[in-house]
Design an enzyme around this catalytic site. Structure first.
Site, PDB file in Angstrom:
ATOM      1  N   HIS A 195      -3.605  -5.725   1.112  1.00 19.12           N
ATOM      2  CA  HIS A 195      -3.357  -6.022   2.523  1.00 19.12           C
ATOM      3  C   HIS A 195      -3.874  -7.423   2.856  1.00 19.12           C
ATOM      4  O   HIS A 195      -4.746  -7.952   2.178  1.00 19.12           O
ATOM      5  CB  HIS A 195      -4.095  -5.034   3.418  1.00 19.12           C
ATOM      6  CG  HIS A 195      -3.491  -3.673   3.462  1.00 19.12           C
ATOM      7  ND1 HIS A 195      -2.331  -3.394   4.128  1.00 19.12           N
ATOM      8  CD2 HIS A 195      -3.922  -2.496   2.925  1.00 19.12           C
ATOM      9  CE1 HIS A 195      -2.061  -2.097   4.013  1.00 19.12           C
ATOM     10  NE2 HIS A 195      -3.000  -1.545   3.282  1.00 19.12           N
TER      11      HIS A 195
ATOM     12  N   CYS B 130       0.834  -1.207   0.000  1.00 27.28           N
ATOM     13  CA  CYS B 130       0.000   0.000   0.000  1.00 27.28           C
ATOM     14  C   CYS B 130       0.871   1.261   0.000  1.00 27.28           C
ATOM     15  O   CYS B 130       1.560   1.523  -0.976  1.00 27.28           O
ATOM     16  CB  CYS B 130      -0.971  -0.052   1.173  1.00 27.28           C
ATOM     17  SG  CYS B 130      -2.421   1.014   0.961  1.00 27.28           S
TER      18      CYS B 130
END
Length: 482
Positions: free
Chosen positions: A428, A331
């Protein structure tokens, strides 16, 4: 009629989240339909909900303890710090605004309406709501307009139990002092107290326990010994991430960013017997024996890029790659690995561009739309399928995206360098997937554990419930719920 009980604490990190999770699991095992609730949370560790929003990661774990999917009403107000003085405000799963701390008070009246609205919806479908406070009701300077502790308890007319942390010392003063500074009308809602994190022989605290009861007039619900298996549950705070307890054959190092976000990626790695996990703190260089360096998510990518440079980690990373080491950016960490991070609209601070680390031939532009979704993907290098989630702003493009980290519904996702040593992804939760974690670690030369991470979490929640039933007056706690 549905009932509710609120656990507040004498301070932050006294174990409220774990206590609520344990009570939720106990209630579920007793045949109750139970749900967690936290009116206001402050955390950059968020979870994607089944109804398309985001809540604090701790409430997602509590939902799991209840056997329920996480939904936005379980944490209607989530504050995600972006700077030392300002936070993004998430209301019922979606971004409302970004405010400075001193301006947040003006929002509270309208936020209380949303909090009570979410609480009312949860009550419709549940027998019991177990509520978690935030910080402490002793912070009386924040009492006006409060929606997290006694302000909510008064508005919703729910009984409160105060938890003190004896592991920190001074628990007698914690509890008696909290009562001393509280408004009498607030204190009248407190039905009792409990002591958390006791180490040693609990009978040694009998006199202290009796003193608290005598001085406060509150009922004691027990002394809970320190729960040694807490490290097996997802950490709410980055400082609580357990170091790897394995043999250390594979050394994985994670950079401790100042605005680290969604670090639940690390929890499964900490439980691998062949992995030594190091959470790097400010002032510490990247160890020369690191095999894999992870750049985690960040709530303020450009600010944390500056931190990386101030710590000299950019130089360490370049040396790590030259030595043949691997790098994985997740991310915000993925965005940092590129040539530049652009924020023309000032979504994470002042508008402008920040040079990236240059380890991937990509660039990122921050965009207002936040992507919130659960995802199924296939890892390009190993062919392993896995589940994860996305929770980010920004669009990333560049030549290295032609070598994707994964494939999601037929589209390329993430990027890998030409030599294969540096990779980045927006996904994630990938290491929570047992099959993916096994294949990824095997490719790095480690022997992955046979245990299922999800089953470990479930087992630990049951062990926590057993622990609480053995040492607390759980029946008494449920009896006072109203």
């Amino acid at each position: 009629m549905p009932r509710a009980l609120m656990i507040q604490g004498t301070g932050s990190n006294v174990g409220k989240s774990l206590l609520v999770a344990g009570l939720c699991r106990v209630a579920r095992r007793r045949g109750l339909r139970v749900a967690p609730f936290k009116p206001q949370n402050m955390s950059n560790n968020a979870a994607v909900t089944t109804d398309g929003g985001e809540i604090g990661r701790a409430q997602a774990l509590q939902a799991q303890a209840c056997g329920q999917p996480p939904v936005i009403d379980m944490n209607p107000v989530l504050l995600k710090p972006e700077t030392d003085t300002g936070s993004q405000v998430i209301v019922q799963g979606r971004k409302l605004t970004t405010v400075r701390a001193r301006d947040y008070k003006a929002l509270k009246p309208q936020l209380l309406e949303k909090v009570l609205e979410s609480f009312a919806r949860l009550k419709v479908d549940n027998d019991l709501i177990v509520i978690e406070g935030a910080g402490s009701p002793a912070e009386v300077n924040l009492r006006a307009g409060d929606i997290a502790n006694m302000g909510f308890a008064r508005a919703a007319e729910v009984p409160v139990v105060l938890a003190g942390d004896i592991d920190r010392g001074g628990v007698i003063a914690q509890i008696i002092g909290t009562q001393a500074v509280m408004d009498p009308a607030d204190a009248a809602l407190v039905a009792g107290f409990l002591i958390n994190k006791f180490r040693g022989d609990p009978s040694l605290f009998d006199d202290g326990y009796a003193l608290i009861e005598a001085r406060t007039g509150w009922r004691g619900f027990g002394v809970l010994p320190y729960f040694a298996d807490a490290w097996r549950l997802p950490a709410e705070d980055a400082l609580d991430i357990a170091p790897g307890r394995g043999s250390g054959k594979l050394h994985i190092v994670c950079l401790g960013l100042s605005r680290i976000a969604n670090f639940d990626d690390l929890d499964p790695l900490a439980q691998e017997p062949d992995v030594r996990l190091t959470m790097l703190r400010a002032g510490q260089p990247i160890p020369g024996d690191a095999d894999l360096v992870i750049l985690p998510g960040s709530k303020a990518t450009r600010a944390d890029l500056d931190l990386v440079r101030r710590q000299g980690w950019d130089v360490d990373l370049a040396a790590h790659v030259r030595r043949g080491g691997q790098v994985l950016g997740i991310c915000g960490g993925y965005q940092m690995l590129g040539r530049v991070v652009r924020d023309p609209d000032g979504l994470e601070g002042a508008p402008g561009d920040t040079p990236g680390l240059g380890l991937l031939d990509i660039e990122t532009t921050m965009t207002p739309e936040k992507r919130l979704t659960e995802t199924r993907a296939v890892h390009a290098a190993t062919g392993a399928a896995f589940s994860g989630y996305e929770i980010h702003i920004g669009q990333t493009t560049g030549p290295d995206c032609g070598r994707p980290f994964a494939h999601v519904e037929g589209r390329a996702e993430g990027a890998v360098s030409a030599d294969g040593r540096v990779a980045g992804s927006y996904l994630h939760g990938m290491f929570c997937d047992d099959g993916f974690r096994a294949s990824y670690l095997s490719a790095l030369g480690a022997a992955p554990a046979a245990a299922s991470y999800a089953e470990t979490v479930e087992r630990t929640l049951d062990t926590l419930a057993d622990h609480m039933e053995a040492h607390l007056d759980v029946a008494g706690l449920f009896d006072i719920a109203a």
